[in-house]
Design a protein around this motif. Structure first.
Motif, mmCIF file in Angstrom:
data_model
loop_
_atom_site.group_PDB
_atom_site.id
_atom_site.type_symbol
_atom_site.label_atom_id
_atom_site.label_comp_id
_atom_site.label_asym_id
_atom_site.label_seq_id
_atom_site.Cartn_x
_atom_site.Cartn_y
_atom_site.Cartn_z
ATOM 1 N N GLY A 191 0.824 -1.195 0.000
ATOM 2 C CA GLY A 191 0.000 0.000 0.000
ATOM 3 C C GLY A 191 0.857 1.243 0.000
ATOM 4 N N GLU A 192 0.292 2.351 -0.439
ATOM 5 C CA GLU A 192 0.982 3.636 -0.457
ATOM 6 C C GLU A 192 0.188 4.643 0.368
ATOM 7 O OE1 GLU A 192 3.866 4.153 -1.783
ATOM 8 O OE2 GLU A 192 4.101 2.272 -2.912
ATOM 9 N N LEU A 193 0.901 5.454 1.143
ATOM 10 C CA LEU A 193 0.235 6.484 1.936
ATOM 11 C C LEU A 193 -0.189 7.628 1.035
ATOM 12 C CD1 LEU A 193 -0.527 7.221 4.871
ATOM 13 C CD2 LEU A 193 1.627 8.489 5.001
ATOM 14 N N ALA A 194 -1.493 7.916 0.999
ATOM 15 C CA ALA A 194 -2.046 9.008 0.206
ATOM 16 C C ALA A 194 -2.917 9.853 1.126
ATOM 17 C CB ALA A 194 -2.861 8.467 -0.972
ATOM 18 N N GLU A 195 -2.422 11.038 1.451
ATOM 19 C CA GLU A 195 -3.081 11.897 2.433
ATOM 20 C C GLU A 195 -3.232 11.125 3.742
ATOM 21 O OE1 GLU A 195 -6.599 13.446 0.643
ATOM 22 O OE2 GLU A 195 -5.494 14.758 -0.719
ATOM 23 N N ASN A 196 -4.455 10.797 4.145
ATOM 24 C CA ASN A 196 -4.638 10.124 5.444
ATOM 25 C C ASN A 196 -5.016 8.661 5.300
ATOM 26 O OD1 ASN A 196 -7.196 10.686 4.396
ATOM 27 N ND2 ASN A 196 -8.125 10.777 6.421
ATOM 28 N N ALA A 197 -4.767 8.054 4.134
ATOM 29 C CA ALA A 197 -5.155 6.670 3.893
ATOM 30 C C ALA A 197 -3.968 5.847 3.398
ATOM 31 C CB ALA A 197 -6.286 6.597 2.876
ATOM 32 N N LEU A 198 -3.960 4.565 3.764
ATOM 33 C CA LEU A 198 -3.019 3.602 3.213
ATOM 34 C C LEU A 198 -3.771 2.895 2.093
ATOM 35 C CD1 LEU A 198 -0.270 2.166 3.355
ATOM 36 C CD2 LEU A 198 -1.279 0.586 5.022
ATOM 37 N N VAL A 199 -3.384 3.167 0.842
ATOM 38 C CA VAL A 199 -4.195 2.779 -0.304
ATOM 39 C C VAL A 199 -3.565 1.626 -1.076
ATOM 40 C CG1 VAL A 199 -5.276 3.564 -2.444
ATOM 41 C CG2 VAL A 199 -5.035 5.138 -0.509
ATOM 42 N N VAL A 200 -4.363 0.584 -1.293
ATOM 43 C CA VAL A 200 -4.015 -0.508 -2.198
ATOM 44 C C VAL A 200 -4.770 -0.255 -3.495
ATOM 45 C CG1 VAL A 200 -4.131 -2.986 -2.590
ATOM 46 C CG2 VAL A 200 -3.696 -2.118 -0.293
ATOM 47 N N GLU A 201 -4.075 -0.330 -4.644
ATOM 48 C CA GLU A 201 -4.716 -0.008 -5.922
ATOM 49 C C GLU A 201 -4.390 -1.058 -6.963
ATOM 50 O OE1 GLU A 201 -4.981 3.642 -9.192
ATOM 51 O OE2 GLU A 201 -3.998 3.931 -7.255
ATOM 52 N N GLU A 202 -5.400 -1.400 -7.753
ATOM 53 C CA GLU A 202 -5.228 -2.336 -8.861
ATOM 54 C C GLU A 202 -6.182 -1.967 -9.978
ATOM 55 O OE1 GLU A 202 -4.441 -5.443 -11.464
ATOM 56 O OE2 GLU A 202 -3.267 -4.576 -9.828
ATOM 57 N N SER A 203 -5.623 -1.742 -11.175
ATOM 58 C CA SER A 203 -6.428 -1.412 -12.358
ATOM 59 C C SER A 203 -7.344 -0.222 -12.116
ATOM 60 C CB SER A 203 -7.248 -2.632 -12.810
ATOM 61 O OG SER A 203 -6.398 -3.727 -13.091
ATOM 62 N N GLY A 204 -6.839 0.775 -11.390
ATOM 63 C CA GLY A 204 -7.610 1.986 -11.136
ATOM 64 C C GLY A 204 -8.596 1.884 -9.999
ATOM 65 N N VAL A 205 -8.741 0.691 -9.399
ATOM 66 C CA VAL A 205 -9.643 0.507 -8.262
ATOM 67 C C VAL A 205 -8.857 0.709 -6.973
ATOM 68 C CG1 VAL A 205 -11.164 -1.092 -7.056
ATOM 69 C CG2 VAL A 205 -11.057 -1.123 -9.555
ATOM 70 N N GLN A 206 -9.279 1.657 -6.167
ATOM 71 C CA GLN A 206 -8.593 1.968 -4.918
ATOM 72 C C GLN A 206 -9.339 1.387 -3.732
ATOM 73 O OE1 GLN A 206 -8.005 6.216 -4.694
ATOM 74 N NE2 GLN A 206 -6.182 6.110 -5.977
ATOM 75 N N MET A 207 -8.573 0.779 -2.833
ATOM 76 C CA MET A 207 -9.131 0.221 -1.599
ATOM 77 C C MET A 207 -8.342 0.815 -0.437
ATOM 78 S SD MET A 207 -9.737 -3.674 -2.912
ATOM 79 C CE MET A 207 -8.433 -3.494 -4.128
ATOM 80 N N PRO A 208 -8.834 1.904 0.152
ATOM 81 C CA PRO A 208 -8.080 2.591 1.201
ATOM 82 C C PRO A 208 -8.346 2.044 2.600
ATOM 83 C CG PRO A 208 -10.003 3.882 0.604
ATOM 84 C CD PRO A 208 -10.012 2.663 -0.285
ATOM 85 N N PHE A 209 -7.277 1.974 3.383
ATOM 86 C CA PHE A 209 -7.372 1.693 4.812
ATOM 87 C C PHE A 209 -7.311 3.032 5.548
ATOM 88 C CE2 PHE A 209 -5.801 -2.314 3.211
ATOM 89 C CZ PHE A 209 -6.332 -3.276 4.052
ATOM 90 N N TYR A 210 -8.238 3.255 6.490
ATOM 91 C CA TYR A 210 -8.250 4.479 7.295
ATOM 92 C C TYR A 210 -8.138 4.123 8.775
ATOM 93 C CZ TYR A 210 -10.140 6.935 3.185
ATOM 94 O OH TYR A 210 -10.332 7.465 1.933
ATOM 95 N N LEU A 211 -7.375 4.913 9.507
ATOM 96 C CA LEU A 211 -7.375 4.823 10.967
ATOM 97 C C LEU A 211 -8.499 5.696 11.492
ATOM 98 C CD1 LEU A 211 -3.541 5.075 11.638
ATOM 99 C CD2 LEU A 211 -4.972 3.047 11.930
ATOM 100 N N ARG A 212 -9.276 5.176 12.428
ATOM 101 C CA ARG A 212 -10.430 5.904 12.937
ATOM 102 C C ARG A 212 -10.177 6.396 14.357
ATOM 103 N NH1 ARG A 212 -16.016 3.249 11.508
ATOM 104 N NH2 ARG A 212 -15.607 2.038 13.383
ATOM 105 N N GLU A 213 -10.938 7.402 14.754
ATOM 106 C CA GLU A 213 -10.709 8.060 16.045
ATOM 107 C C GLU A 213 -10.923 7.131 17.232
ATOM 108 O OE1 GLU A 213 -13.043 11.603 16.223
ATOM 109 O OE2 GLU A 213 -11.608 12.771 15.029
ATOM 110 N N ASP A 214 -11.676 6.046 17.050
ATOM 111 C CA ASP A 214 -11.904 5.115 18.158
ATOM 112 C C ASP A 214 -10.828 4.032 18.239
ATOM 113 O OD1 ASP A 214 -12.549 3.628 15.955
ATOM 114 O OD2 ASP A 214 -14.535 3.016 16.642
#
Length: 236
Positions: A191-214
């Motif tokens: 994954g690559e860090l993009a702004e506040n998300a760790l993003v996995v991408e394939e064929s233009g489809v992005q699947m971001p991981f976000y850390l949440r306040e809880d």
């Protein structure tokens, strides 16, 4: 990369199908209260406008409308997809949309009307209404590091434990490298860090991981205009 994303996509698609089925089978039975009025780009408290409106949708398809303490019986309701249509005793229809946050929203006389299911009613609350949790904005790559276990999925304001869907998913993150396991198979993706998300991408489809306040981790995917999320907690 495509091969390594097979497990991730399989888990997400399985969850998408399960949550979509849960959303489609969701019953709006219960008592709904007007909690917000939208007009001119602003949202107002109905109490400040002197509006006190409730509607009770019964299992037999009948509906009762309440206004300022007066209850009017003789209405009916029906549901198709995410649209609930209430017909009052005078025959006037009011279509409402069940939104991702679990509320019912209607447009009437140029105003948006937001109804919320009363606490303790059946229907949506029987599956589990999801509380909104904000994501962290200021994060670093190493903040995602650790062992994570998926606990539940979210769609259209519905929270469903993964164990009830027969799904399991664990994630280990180490400086952008993500090891994904379903208890039987495992894959590693980058994954690559993009702004506040760790993003996995394939064929233009992005699947971001976000850390949440809880303190939880969210993996999101758009499917058929609906956001599907898997929520992870840090492993003990």
């Amino acid at each position: 990369m495509k091969r390594k994303l097979t497990l991730l996509l399989a888990c997400l698609m399985a969850l998408t199908m399960a949550l979509t089925g849960a959303a489609e089978s969701l019953s709006p039975v219960g008592t709904w209260t007007l909690t917000g009025v939208e007009a001119n780009g602003e949202t107002y408290d109905p109490a400040m406008l002197g509006m006190e409106i409730t509607m009770t949708l019964n299992e037999d398809g009948t509906a009762e409308m309440g206004m300022s303490g007066l209850v009017e019986e003789g209405g009916t309701w029906s549901v198709e997809g995410d649209v609930v249509t209430v017909i009052d005793p005078d025959g006037e229809e009011m279509p409402m949309t069940l939104t991702e946050d679990g509320s019912l929203r209607a447009e009437q006389d140029g105003m948006g009307m937001i109804f919320t299911l009363s606490t303790g009613d059946e229907g949506q609350s029987a599956i589990g209404a999801a509380a909104e949790v904000a994501v962290l904005e200021d994060v670093a790559l190493e903040d995602f590091n650790g062992e994570w276990t998926a606990t539940h999925g979210l769609a259209m304001g519905i929270e469903v434990p993964l164990e009830t869907l027969g799904l399991a998913m664990d994630v280990s993150i180490d400086n952008g490298y993500i090891t994904i396991s379903d208890g039987t198979n495992s894959d590693i993706v980058k994954g690559e860090l993009a702004e506040n998300a760790l993003v996995v991408e394939e064929s233009g489809v992005q699947m971001p991981f976000y850390l949440r306040e809880d303190g939880t981790l969210s993996l999101a995917m758009e499917q058929s205009g609906m956001t599907i999320e898997i929520i992870f907690e840090r492993a003990a």
